[in-house]
Design an enzyme around this catalytic site. Structure first.
Site, PDB file in Angstrom:
ATOM      1  N   THR A 121      10.678 -33.272  31.879  1.00 10.10           N
ATOM      2  CA  THR A 121       9.869 -34.540  32.263  1.00 10.10           C
ATOM      3  C   THR A 121       9.468 -34.271  33.769  1.00 10.10           C
ATOM      4  OG1 THR A 121      12.039 -35.276  33.096  1.00 10.10           O
ATOM      5  CG2 THR A 121      10.878 -36.569  31.292  1.00 10.10           C
ATOM      6  N   ASP A 137      16.330 -29.103  25.898  1.00 14.18           N
ATOM      7  CA  ASP A 137      15.990 -30.400  26.444  1.00 14.18           C
ATOM      8  C   ASP A 137      16.079 -30.264  27.937  1.00 14.18           C
ATOM      9  OD1 ASP A 137      14.609 -32.669  26.663  1.00 14.18           O
ATOM     10  OD2 ASP A 137      15.897 -33.671  25.111  1.00 14.18           O
ATOM     11  N   ARG A 161       8.091 -44.056  21.801  1.00 18.56           N
ATOM     12  CA  ARG A 161       9.368 -44.381  21.810  1.00 18.56           C
ATOM     13  C   ARG A 161       9.516 -45.892  21.990  1.00 18.56           C
ATOM     14  NH1 ARG A 161      12.468 -41.020  24.856  1.00 18.56           N
ATOM     15  NH2 ARG A 161      13.134 -39.871  23.234  1.00 18.56           N
ATOM     16  N   LYS A 214       7.931 -34.681  22.771  1.00 15.49           N
ATOM     17  CA  LYS A 214       8.378 -33.420  23.383  1.00 15.49           C
ATOM     18  C   LYS A 214       9.493 -33.080  22.189  1.00 15.49           C
ATOM     19  CE  LYS A 214       9.263 -34.335  27.398  1.00 15.49           C
ATOM     20  NZ  LYS A 214       8.857 -35.808  27.455  1.00 15.49           N
ATOM     21  N   THR A 215      10.397 -33.754  21.773  1.00 14.92           N
ATOM     22  CA  THR A 215      11.670 -33.423  21.090  1.00 14.92           C
ATOM     23  C   THR A 215      10.907 -33.360  19.613  1.00 14.92           C
ATOM     24  OG1 THR A 215      12.971 -34.409  22.407  1.00 14.92           O
ATOM     25  CG2 THR A 215      13.922 -33.914  20.292  1.00 14.92           C
TER      26      THR A 215
HETATM   27  P1  ADP Z   1      10.457 -37.009  23.996  1.00 15.71           P
HETATM   28  O1  ADP Z   1      11.078 -35.915  23.541  1.00 15.71           O
HETATM   29  O2  ADP Z   1       9.115 -36.657  24.630  1.00 15.71           O
HETATM   30  O3  ADP Z   1      11.381 -37.767  25.181  1.00 15.71           O
HETATM   31  P2  ADP Z   1      10.555 -37.847  21.441  1.00 15.71           P
HETATM   32  O4  ADP Z   1      10.030 -36.552  20.645  1.00 15.71           O
HETATM   33  O5  ADP Z   1      11.917 -37.984  21.168  1.00 15.71           O
HETATM   34  O6  ADP Z   1      10.270 -38.032  22.747  1.00 15.71           O
HETATM   35  O7  ADP Z   1       9.939 -39.073  20.888  1.00 15.71           O
HETATM   36  C1  ADP Z   1      10.301 -40.288  20.524  1.00 15.71           C
HETATM   37  C2  ADP Z   1      10.105 -41.082  19.350  1.00 15.71           C
HETATM   38  O8  ADP Z   1       8.767 -41.482  19.401  1.00 15.71           O
HETATM   39  C3  ADP Z   1      10.287 -40.007  17.906  1.00 15.71           C
HETATM   40  O9  ADP Z   1      11.490 -40.260  17.344  1.00 15.71           O
HETATM   41  C4  ADP Z   1       9.207 -40.475  17.108  1.00 15.71           C
HETATM   42  O10 ADP Z   1       9.617 -41.433  16.285  1.00 15.71           O
HETATM   43  C5  ADP Z   1       8.183 -41.094  17.928  1.00 15.71           C
HETATM   44  N1  ADP Z   1       7.011 -40.355  18.165  1.00 15.71           N
HETATM   45  C6  ADP Z   1       6.708 -39.369  19.173  1.00 15.71           C
HETATM   46  N2  ADP Z   1       5.671 -38.564  19.312  1.00 15.71           N
HETATM   47  C7  ADP Z   1       5.152 -39.047  18.055  1.00 15.71           C
HETATM   48  C8  ADP Z   1       3.917 -38.708  17.342  1.00 15.71           C
HETATM   49  N3  ADP Z   1       2.960 -38.091  17.955  1.00 15.71           N
HETATM   50  N4  ADP Z   1       3.601 -39.474  16.064  1.00 15.71           N
HETATM   51  C9  ADP Z   1       4.644 -40.329  15.538  1.00 15.71           C
HETATM   52  N5  ADP Z   1       5.690 -40.539  16.158  1.00 15.71           N
HETATM   53  C10 ADP Z   1       5.884 -39.943  17.368  1.00 15.71           C
END
Ligand code: ADP
Length: 345
Positions: free
Chosen positions: A161, A112, A220, A67-68
């Site tokens: 989430t 977020d 992650r 998402k981030t």
């Molecule tokens: P969320 O915001 O959903 O908790 P993040 O966007 O922070 O998750 O993702 C965590 C890590 O996972 C990122 O820093 C990245 O390295 C990796 N990641 C997430 N989605 C992808 C993707 N589609 N392709 C490659 N790496 C990804």
């Protein structure tokens, strides 16, 4: 985002800086989530062609799925500036004002954990999102007056989430809503391969697949495991992550073939050993394990439920046949009548 459970002995989730090292910078660099990416690429392209700001976007889904990352990539592709906020930090309307007054035309505000924005702040977001203005009430009582402040046309990207906790008026103001699901092993293997290159570590294909199959469908977690394997390989081997190195490092961290960590196995073991597999009340399990109920419901149970190793019934938690199989234990013989279940009401 709340972080995915720390796995076994794998050190704490890395901080923002470490996340940034591995985070893709454009949607093209992202792996998986193809349909979501394609829809967003169309929306970005159309907004750019029309010279308009992108519609507000809401991402929902479990932690660690991107998402981030999407919220970072979109402004990069739009050539737009971005500001990052967290719903938990916006406790009063005044907390929102610096972000809103800092907006420039077409810029992006990322919030977020948007479900944590309190209702009193949320109300300001309604007019900001819909009409690009906010009405600030100054003073109170008879002296109160409303100041109408126009804002630059911006895009709000929210991530959550807990989409169900969002109020309907706020949810409805997001024109684009995307749900991120778990990744398949092929996509995760590709993420691990690419990130091994970024971290400059030699990684065998089998080891990449091993990480991908044990990371709970979550990039992650894959990154965390990869970092642990790199540390292990640097310290105990010659820096090369072979299948043997990966097997030994994952064993040491207590991460098994399904991706379960020690706490999850301990939970299942307690449920089977002490409560004959259930049904058992969560308080009773927590007391026996000497941990807080919240720890079990928030950190330990979700992956067990998702993996169909545990079921929640109105009478309590029960281990499934798959769980017995996984822990190589024999399920108890079914009792006649409901004698067993009465024990644990
Ligand atoms: P969320 O915001 O959903 O908790 P993040 O966007 O922070 O998750 O993702 C965590 C890590 O996972 C990122 O820093 C990245 O390295 C990796 N990641 C997430 N989605 C992808 C993707 N589609 N392709 C490659 N790496 C990804």
């Amino acid at each position: 985002m709340p972080r995915e459970t720390v796995l076994g002995g794998v050190p704490e989730t890395p901080g923002e800086d470490d996340d940034r090292d591995l985070r893709p910078q454009t949607m093209r660099d992202m792996v998986g989530q193809r349909e979501v990416r394609e829809r967003l690429e169309i929306a970005v392209d159309a907004a750019q062609k029309r010279g308009e700001p992108l519609g507000h976007i809401l991402f929902d889904g479990p932690p660690g799925l991107g998402k981030t990352t999407f919220a970072h990539c979109i402004p990069n592709e739009m050539g737009a500036t971005k500001q990052m906020a967290n719903g938990a930090g916006l406790t009063a309307p005044k907390d929102l004002l610096p972000y809103l007054t800092n907006l420039s035309e077409g810029s992006i505000l990322f919030i977020d954990e948007v479900h944590r924005v309190p209702r009193s702040v949320e109300e300001y977001l309604y007019t900001a999102m819909e009409d690009f203005r906010i009405d600030i009430v100054l003073g109170d009582g008879v002296n109160a007056r409303t100041l109408n402040m126009p804002l630059k046309r911006f895009t709000l990207i929210g991530a959550t989430t807990r989409a169900g906790m969002l109020s309907a008026p706020l949810r409805d103001r997001f024109q684009i809503r995307e749900h991120l699901g778990f990744y398949d092993t092929a996509d995760l293997t590709e993420i691990v391969r690419r990130n091994a290159k970024k971290l400059k570590v030699r990684l065998d294909e089998d080891a990449a697949q091993m990480i991908a199959s044990r990371c709970r469908g979550t990039p992650r977690v894959a990154n965390n495991l990869l970092r642990w394997l790199r540390d292990y390989a640097d310290s105990r081997a010659n820096g090369h992550i072979t299948t043997e190195v990966a097997t030994a490092a994952l064993k040491m961290a207590g991460v098994d073939e399904l991706g379960l960590g020690p706490h999850e196995r301990q939970y299942l073991d307690t449920l089977m050993r002490v409560f004959s597999g259930g049904p058992a009340g969560i308080e009773a399990i927590a007391h026996t394990m000497n941990v807080a109920v919240d720890t079990l419901t928030d950190d330990v149970e979700p992956f067990l439920l998702r993996s169909e190793l545990l079921v929640r019934t109105p009478r309590g938690r029960m281990a499934t046949a798959k769980a017995y199989n996984h822990l190589q234990k024999t399920p108890p013989k079914p009792t006649t009548g409901d004698g067993q279940s009465q024990l644990f009401d």
